[in-house]
Design an enzyme around this catalytic site. Sequence first.
Site, PDB file in Angstrom:
ATOM      1  N   LYS A 108      27.455  48.150  21.937  1.00 41.33           N
ATOM      2  CA  LYS A 108      28.238  48.794  20.866  1.00 41.33           C
ATOM      3  C   LYS A 108      29.747  48.767  21.115  1.00 41.33           C
ATOM      4  O   LYS A 108      30.518  49.479  20.458  1.00 41.33           O
ATOM      5  CB  LYS A 108      27.779  50.254  20.644  1.00 41.33           C
ATOM      6  CG  LYS A 108      26.380  50.370  20.102  1.00 41.33           C
ATOM      7  CD  LYS A 108      26.329  49.964  18.659  1.00 41.33           C
ATOM      8  CE  LYS A 108      25.168  49.098  18.358  1.00 41.33           C
ATOM      9  NZ  LYS A 108      25.333  48.287  17.164  1.00 41.33           N
ATOM     10  N   THR A 111      30.689  43.508  21.206  1.00 38.86           N
ATOM     11  CA  THR A 111      30.283  42.267  21.886  1.00 38.86           C
ATOM     12  C   THR A 111      30.013  41.132  20.895  1.00 38.86           C
ATOM     13  O   THR A 111      30.351  39.985  21.153  1.00 38.86           O
ATOM     14  CB  THR A 111      29.038  42.499  22.771  1.00 38.86           C
ATOM     15  OG1 THR A 111      27.994  43.057  21.970  1.00 38.86           O
ATOM     16  CG2 THR A 111      29.335  43.444  23.922  1.00 38.86           C
ATOM     17  N   ARG A 112      29.409  41.457  19.757  1.00 43.92           N
ATOM     18  CA  ARG A 112      29.112  40.391  18.782  1.00 43.92           C
ATOM     19  C   ARG A 112      30.406  39.807  18.226  1.00 43.92           C
ATOM     20  O   ARG A 112      30.558  38.598  18.113  1.00 43.92           O
ATOM     21  CB  ARG A 112      28.211  40.956  17.665  1.00 43.92           C
ATOM     22  CG  ARG A 112      27.907  40.005  16.524  1.00 43.92           C
ATOM     23  CD  ARG A 112      27.333  38.668  16.960  1.00 43.92           C
ATOM     24  NE  ARG A 112      26.081  38.767  17.701  1.00 43.92           N
ATOM     25  CZ  ARG A 112      25.472  37.731  18.305  1.00 43.92           C
ATOM     26  NH1 ARG A 112      26.008  36.520  18.249  1.00 43.92           N
ATOM     27  NH2 ARG A 112      24.362  37.910  18.985  1.00 43.92           N
ATOM     28  N   SER A 197      28.028  55.502  18.001  1.00 44.59           N
ATOM     29  CA  SER A 197      27.626  54.220  17.413  1.00 44.59           C
ATOM     30  C   SER A 197      26.202  53.850  17.863  1.00 44.59           C
ATOM     31  O   SER A 197      25.375  53.393  17.063  1.00 44.59           O
ATOM     32  CB  SER A 197      28.621  53.144  17.856  1.00 44.59           C
ATOM     33  OG  SER A 197      28.171  51.877  17.509  1.00 44.59           O
ATOM     34  N   GLY A 316      29.773  47.686  12.176  1.00 46.55           N
ATOM     35  CA  GLY A 316      30.754  48.409  11.379  1.00 46.55           C
ATOM     36  C   GLY A 316      30.071  49.383  10.428  1.00 46.55           C
ATOM     37  O   GLY A 316      30.470  49.497   9.266  1.00 46.55           O
ATOM     38  N   SER A 318      28.805  53.157   8.996  1.00 50.90           N
ATOM     39  CA  SER A 318      29.400  54.502   8.946  1.00 50.90           C
ATOM     40  C   SER A 318      28.643  55.376   9.928  1.00 50.90           C
ATOM     41  O   SER A 318      27.413  55.303  10.009  1.00 50.90           O
ATOM     42  CB  SER A 318      29.251  55.132   7.565  1.00 50.90           C
ATOM     43  OG  SER A 318      29.549  54.189   6.600  1.00 50.90           O
ATOM     44  N   HIS A 319      29.390  56.189  10.633  1.00 53.00           N
ATOM     45  CA  HIS A 319      28.768  57.091  11.612  1.00 53.00           C
ATOM     46  C   HIS A 319      28.500  58.450  10.978  1.00 53.00           C
ATOM     47  O   HIS A 319      29.232  58.852  10.069  1.00 53.00           O
ATOM     48  CB  HIS A 319      29.707  57.290  12.815  1.00 53.00           C
ATOM     49  CG  HIS A 319      29.940  56.027  13.597  1.00 53.00           C
ATOM     50  ND1 HIS A 319      30.835  55.957  14.629  1.00 53.00           N
ATOM     51  CD2 HIS A 319      29.370  54.804  13.521  1.00 53.00           C
ATOM     52  CE1 HIS A 319      30.817  54.735  15.149  1.00 53.00           C
ATOM     53  NE2 HIS A 319      29.942  54.009  14.479  1.00 53.00           N
TER      54      HIS A 319
HETATM   55  N1  PPS Z   1      35.277  42.319  13.425  1.00 51.94           N
HETATM   56  C1  PPS Z   1      34.327  43.239  13.526  1.00 51.94           C
HETATM   57  N2  PPS Z   1      33.407  43.404  12.558  1.00 51.94           N
HETATM   58  C2  PPS Z   1      32.453  44.355  12.662  1.00 51.94           C
HETATM   59  N3  PPS Z   1      32.328  45.174  13.725  1.00 51.94           N
HETATM   60  C3  PPS Z   1      33.228  45.053  14.715  1.00 51.94           C
HETATM   61  C4  PPS Z   1      34.251  44.093  14.670  1.00 51.94           C
HETATM   62  N4  PPS Z   1      34.991  44.211  15.785  1.00 51.94           N
HETATM   63  C5  PPS Z   1      34.460  45.188  16.498  1.00 51.94           C
HETATM   64  N5  PPS Z   1      33.395  45.715  15.859  1.00 51.94           N
HETATM   65  C6  PPS Z   1      32.595  46.814  16.387  1.00 51.94           C
HETATM   66  O1  PPS Z   1      31.456  46.257  17.002  1.00 51.94           O
HETATM   67  C7  PPS Z   1      30.525  47.331  17.081  1.00 51.94           C
HETATM   68  C8  PPS Z   1      29.159  46.774  17.424  1.00 51.94           C
HETATM   69  O2  PPS Z   1      29.219  46.408  18.763  1.00 51.94           O
HETATM   70  P1  PPS Z   1      28.291  45.305  19.411  1.00 51.94           P
HETATM   71  O3  PPS Z   1      28.417  44.036  18.647  1.00 51.94           O
HETATM   72  O4  PPS Z   1      28.631  45.261  20.846  1.00 51.94           O
HETATM   73  O5  PPS Z   1      26.866  45.918  19.176  1.00 51.94           O
HETATM   74  S1  PPS Z   1      25.514  45.521  19.930  1.00 51.94           S
HETATM   75  O6  PPS Z   1      25.551  46.123  21.255  1.00 51.94           O
HETATM   76  O7  PPS Z   1      25.442  44.052  19.972  1.00 51.94           O
HETATM   77  O8  PPS Z   1      24.447  46.102  19.085  1.00 51.94           O
HETATM   78  C9  PPS Z   1      30.613  47.981  15.730  1.00 51.94           C
HETATM   79  O9  PPS Z   1      30.250  49.332  15.894  1.00 51.94           O
HETATM   80  P2  PPS Z   1      29.929  50.315  14.665  1.00 51.94           P
HETATM   81  O10 PPS Z   1      31.235  50.469  13.936  1.00 51.94           O
HETATM   82  O11 PPS Z   1      29.493  51.575  15.272  1.00 51.94           O
HETATM   83  O12 PPS Z   1      28.873  49.651  13.845  1.00 51.94           O
HETATM   84  C10 PPS Z   1      32.081  47.798  15.340  1.00 51.94           C
HETATM   85  O13 PPS Z   1      32.843  48.955  15.449  1.00 51.94           O
END
Ligand code: PPS
Length: 352
Positions: A108, A111-112, A197, A316, A318-319
């Site tokens: 979270k 990483t993606r 998250s 991304g 909503s929390h």
């Molecule tokens: N560009 C972009 N677009 C969308 N989201 C973004 C981006 N950059 C960072 N993030 C943040 O990445 C959070 C998800 O983290 P991970 O990808 O590490 O999640 S996971 O561990 O693979 O499930 C995700 O967390 P949440 O907001 O809680 O959904 C995002 O805040």
Amino acid sequence: MFHQLKLFVLCVAFCAFIVCLSVIFLSNSDAFFVKNGIRQHLEQIYKHHDLKESYSLPLIRWRGGPGNKVVESGRSFLDQSPKYPFLRQQGLLPARKLPNALLIGVKKGGTRALLEFIRLHPDVRAAGSEVHFFDRHYAKGYDWYRQNMPPTLEGQITMEKTPSYFVMREVPQRVYQMNPAMKLLVVVRDPVTRAISDYTQVVSKNVSLPKFEDLAFRNGSQFGLVDTTWIPIKIGVYIRHLERWLKYFPLKQIHFVSGERLIVDPAAEISNVQEFLGLKVIISEKHFYFNTTKGFPCLKKSEGQSSHHCLGKTKGRSHPLIDNEVIERLREFYRPFNARFYQVTGVNFGWP
Ligand SMILES: Nc1ncnc2c1ncn2[C@@H]1O[C@H](COP(=O)(O)OS(=O)(=O)O)[C@@H](OP(=O)(O)O)[C@H]1O
């Protein structure tokens, strides 16, 4: 006179025959390859790091991710070609290799986003999904792991991301055993928002889950102690996990990315990542745009992407609204761990 003309025609035909023979011979040899500048052309393309060109590379072009049939059929075709040994020798044939860089966490943290951004680089090839070799599939061995990697050319970086690696006890030693020179990337984010998250993801799959605050504190009371055994809380004590990695890897082999800055200024963070990986800095502001609907940076249309591209709906989200007092108690809990983490990494991530 007629006799002389016949001789002349015969001579011309013979010369044409010799020329044809030479062309056939040369076209089947490396000499032709080199003479015609194809090799130089390929090398130029790879040296130039130009996304547009490397995507349209004719001989060693592939599409899609690991296990892609096009690659395999391309290879078997080339295997039979007389040019195959030459190409292989020059590192111009793609082959699956064990990773030399890992994105180990944190869950979270972003990483993606980081993986999608860095794999825009023509010298980076990454496994699309989380491989979980070092934690779940270790017994399957290195060959299994290699098969899960995308084919790469000589000099290209092979990488994968599995965020659970950062927190699993057995992983640092296993990674070290496979490759002590492994480059490690960690995206970290304010541990309180990271925990929320994490919870948001779990609750999206199990709506009957108790409230966040009931799980974050012992006895289900926000006046009780923070429940450090609850995984979403435990993951955020970054220093504890980092200390285990530092038993095997020097700090200079670990690069930390700020999850917050990755959202606000992705180009700057990715620029540092490219430098850490020893890559020419190619990915820049021009690759990103801010999507106001999503509220996050997304990727612009490029040669590899048919259109603008944002991460999926699970990134991304909503929390749920969490009481300020709960947030403040968690911040208090993490503060000393964060301070130590800043001290050890030499980076102040500025978490409240
Ligand atoms: N560009 C972009 N677009 C969308 N989201 C973004 C981006 N950059 C960072 N993030 C943040 O990445 C959070 C998800 O983290 P991970 O990808 O590490 O999640 S996971 O561990 O693979 O499930 C995700 O967390 P949440 O907001 O809680 O959904 C995002 O805040």
